[in-house]
Enzyme design. Structure first.
Site, PDB file in Angstrom:
ATOM      1  N   THR A   7       0.842  -1.205   0.000  1.00 17.08           N
ATOM      2  CA  THR A   7       0.000   0.000   0.000  1.00 17.08           C
ATOM      3  C   THR A   7       0.877   1.255   0.000  1.00 17.08           C
ATOM      4  O   THR A   7       0.633   2.199  -0.755  1.00 17.08           O
ATOM      5  CB  THR A   7      -0.960   0.023   1.215  1.00 17.08           C
ATOM      6  OG1 THR A   7      -1.638  -1.224   1.288  1.00 17.08           O
ATOM      7  CG2 THR A   7      -1.967   1.139   1.114  1.00 17.08           C
TER       8      THR A   7
ATOM      9  N   GLU B 257       5.102   3.811   8.002  1.00 16.15           N
ATOM     10  CA  GLU B 257       5.646   2.767   8.879  1.00 16.15           C
ATOM     11  C   GLU B 257       4.994   1.473   8.421  1.00 16.15           C
ATOM     12  O   GLU B 257       3.774   1.341   8.454  1.00 16.15           O
ATOM     13  CB  GLU B 257       5.360   3.080  10.345  1.00 16.15           C
ATOM     14  CG  GLU B 257       5.887   4.461  10.811  1.00 16.15           C
ATOM     15  CD  GLU B 257       7.370   4.704  10.541  1.00 16.15           C
ATOM     16  OE1 GLU B 257       8.145   3.740  10.409  1.00 16.15           O
ATOM     17  OE2 GLU B 257       7.769   5.886  10.433  1.00 16.15           O
TER      18      GLU B 257
ATOM     19  N   CYS C 206       3.051  -5.428  14.136  1.00 14.04           N
ATOM     20  CA  CYS C 206       4.067  -5.316  13.092  1.00 14.04           C
ATOM     21  C   CYS C 206       5.417  -5.794  13.609  1.00 14.04           C
ATOM     22  O   CYS C 206       6.297  -6.151  12.845  1.00 14.04           O
ATOM     23  CB  CYS C 206       4.164  -3.871  12.627  1.00 14.04           C
ATOM     24  SG  CYS C 206       4.518  -2.767  13.974  1.00 14.04           S
TER      25      CYS C 206
ATOM     26  N   GLU D 189       6.349 -11.403   5.103  1.00 21.31           N
ATOM     27  CA  GLU D 189       5.520 -11.058   6.263  1.00 21.31           C
ATOM     28  C   GLU D 189       4.218 -11.865   6.195  1.00 21.31           C
ATOM     29  O   GLU D 189       3.496 -11.801   5.190  1.00 21.31           O
ATOM     30  CB  GLU D 189       5.188  -9.556   6.290  1.00 21.31           C
ATOM     31  CG  GLU D 189       4.406  -9.185   7.557  1.00 21.31           C
ATOM     32  CD  GLU D 189       4.040  -7.703   7.660  1.00 21.31           C
ATOM     33  OE1 GLU D 189       3.556  -7.137   6.673  1.00 21.31           O
ATOM     34  OE2 GLU D 189       4.242  -7.130   8.761  1.00 21.31           O
TER      35      GLU D 189
END
Ligand SMILES: NC(=O)c1ccc[n+]([C@@H]2O[C@H](COP(=O)([O-])OP(=O)(O)OC[C@H]3O[C@@H](n4cnc5c(N)ncnc54)[C@H](O)[C@@H]3O)[C@@H](O)[C@H]2O)c1
Ligand SMILES: N[C@@H](CCC=O)C(=O)O
Length: 566
Positions: free
Chosen positions: A293, A317, A351, A449
């Site tokens: 994104t 971030e 995260c 991830e």
């Protein structure tokens, strides 16, 4: 004798003084700052009773959440619903997506409001922020926690550290950092001749704040820190954190936030992204979320650069592939407990969550045994049950993505599921904490991830410590958080050097999660983000366009330099 010109350039003694300063330095009351205590919610405690009551009230209704622009509620298009991830038949909030036209309206209102808001005294803004922090810590604490537990499926403690402690800390600490930053004023060599000052201005335009689902506090920080610094903001909350974010918005209104400065604009992500990046008034994007994104937003800004009034500030971030690296000298129990917490709290949807662990052969049996014993004790279920460790993953998309990795591992001979591996979405999006051992340190389990409760483990030969440590940085582009476990000080020294660029938040003998505002400013490098360190002193400065002012109080009497008259 120096000419007036020279005196104003280099200071010097004033012979005559015709004016005094008209620039007011910010007056911000001095106060200390401390982290908000994390409440315990023990049986019989006041906070537990209040939370239980609020959970019941929140669960009993589907709250209407409008779009709010300039203080006016808007409901348009088909209604949408935020559901409870652990019981997806239950709707917790009803909301609407802003159309392109409505997003454009929000931009206009923010740009218009910015000019007025930027003129409001800093002390007044500080008052609003402090009032809000008190409301969050007191009257609305359990409303925020309940919305986070039910809407984002967080356990009690995970809600308390997020929608109470971290959120309140962001509001208090950013004011503190603003005050500290404002203490610096440039040198005025002779203040009765010339006086130099620096003032903070908002940025000319609007800031788009685009927040993720996984931390209620991040939504509050992304939208309101730019506002604190004098900016107008269009806030697009995440669909799956809508209710908790709506509650923050309302607390800010109650604390005295004027209409139109922050506008609450739920919207389809790509539509919102397209409208803001094509607006000439875009002054900045405050984004937290995934790498794809942010990359998309950055590209769009690049394509539109020639249309903008400013170079938009891009703060992003993003994701991580956070590691625990275990040295043969490590304390096994610490490794086991830290890894279980980091990998599986909030279903690995922080995260910072550990999702790859490197284990030396000499400790592999003990660590695997410990992880499996502890994993088996974890209770997964409804977050209103105070005994659970974690609840459901956020939505169907996350469920499909995470279980895709698990299914893939089942069909890959290099990978062995040693714990967990089960999932069920019949009532809620439940994925059991899963540990997968892989013989390939480059397998996608070790490099991508996953953002779910899946821990990949790679066992290395003790003699290959250095070679294995080098894989940490070379096998992924992420560099968010990482932890090294060792009792050998020389090795820790070496790790500090060798792993310097592999994590923006680096832990020695501690888990890779759990940063605290003001204690471990947060953010990663490489493709994990712009590392602007939320919760640190520099963050507020990203949202100001400072102005240097030089005032001169003596008349300018000549043009020549003295040497010209010699
Ligand atoms: N580094 C950090 O501090 C940090 C903190 C929290 C979460 N994260 C990361 O966030 C991710 C999880 O959050 P998520 O699933 O909400 O991320 P996401 O990227 O899917 O969504 C983030 C926000 O962007 C919006 N969005 C989606 N597409 C868009 C577009 N084209 N234009 C504009 N907005 C768009 C979403 O609606 C949402 O509000 C993970 O990768 C996690 O690591 C990072
Ligand atoms: N500040 C949190 C992570 C925020 C991202 O999701 C932590 O350090 O665990």
């Amino acid at each position: 004798m120096l000419s007036a010109w020279a005196r104003t350039v280099r200071g010097g003694r004033a012979l005559e003084r015709s004016m005094s300063s008209i620039v007011e330095l910010p007056k911000i009351q001095d106060f200390g700052v401390e982290n908000e205590p994390v409440l315990e919610y023990r049986q019989g405690s006041k906070e537990r009773a209040a939370l239980v009551q609020e959970l019941q009230q929140t669960a009993a209704v589907t709250e209407e959440v409008p779009i709010v622009i300039g203080g006016k509620n808007i409901k348009e298009g088909e209604p949408r619903y935020q559901v409870m991830p652990h019981d997806h038949s239950k709707k917790i909030a009803k909301f609407y997506y802003a159309s392109e036209k409505t997003i454009q309206k929000a931009i206009k209102v923010s740009v218009d409001a910015q000019e007025r808001w930027d003129r409001s005294p800093l002390q007044e803004r500080v008052r609003i922020w402090q009032t809000a922090a008190e409301l969050m810590a007191g009257a609305y604490r359990q409303k925020l926690n309940a919305a986070t537990m039910l809407g984002q499926s967080k356990s009690v403690v995970q809600a308390e550290i997020d929608s109470a402690a971290e959120l309140i800390d962001f509001f208090r600490f950013n004011v503190y950092f603003l005050k500290e930053n404002a203490k610096y004023q440039p040198i005025s060599e002779n203040p009765s001749v010339t006086r130099n000052s620096l003032r903070f201005r908002g940025i000319d335009g609007f800031i788009a704040a685009i927040s993720p689902f996984n931390f209620t506090a991040i939504g509050g920080n992304l939208a309101y820190t730019p506002a604190l610094m004098g900016n107008g903001v269009v806030w697009k909350p995440s669909d799956t954190a809508l209710l908790s974010n709506w509650r923050i918005f309302n607390i800010m209104r109650e604390a005295g936030m004027p209409d139109g400065v922050v506008n609450f604009v739920p919207a389809d992500g790509p539509t919102f992204g397209r409208v803001i990046t094509t607006s000439p008034n875009l002054a900045g994007i405050n984004f937290t979320g995934s790498v794809p994104t942010f990359n998309w937003l950055w590209n769009e800004v690049g394509k539109n650069l020639k249309h903008y009034h400013n170079y938009p500030r891009l703060i992003g971030e993003c994701g991580g592939k956070n590691y625990h690296f275990v040295h043969p000298s490590a304390d096994v129990q610490t490794v086991v407990n830290a890894t279980i917490r980091s990998a599986f709290e909030y279903c690995g949807q922080k995260c910072s969550a550990c999702s790859r662990i490197y284990v030396p052969k000499s400790l592999a049996d003990a660590i695997k045994h410990g992880l499996l014993v502890e994993r088996a004790k974890l209770k997964i279920g409804d977050p209103t049950d105070f005994k659970i460790f974690s609840a459901a993953v956020i939505d169907d998309k996350a469920f499909d993505r995470i279980t895709g990795y698990i299914k893939n591992a089942k069909n890959n001979s290099k990978n062995t599921i040693i714990g967990g591996g089960e999932f069920d979405n019949s009532k809620g999006y439940f994925v059991q904490p899963t540990i997968i051992e892989t013989s390939d340190p480059h397998d996608k389990l070790m490099t991508e991830e996953i953002f779910g409760p899946v821990l990949a483990m790679y066992v290395y030969d003790d003699c290959d410590v250095d070679k294995t440590m080098a894989l940490i940085g070379s096998s992924t582009k992420f560099a968010l958080t990482g932890a090294v476990f060792s009792k050998d000080k020389n090795f820790l020294q070496k790790a500090l050097q060798e792993l310097k660029m592999t994590a923006g938040n680096f832990y020695l003998n501690d888990k890779s999660t759990g940063s605290v505002v003001g204690q471990q400013p947060f953010g990663g490098g490489r493709m994990s983000g712009t590392n602007d360190k939320a919760g640190g002193p520099g963050y507020v400065m990203r949202w100001t366009s400072p102005q240097s002012i030089k005032e001169t109080f003596v008349p300018l009497t000549d043009i020549d330099y003295p040497y010209m008259r010699d």
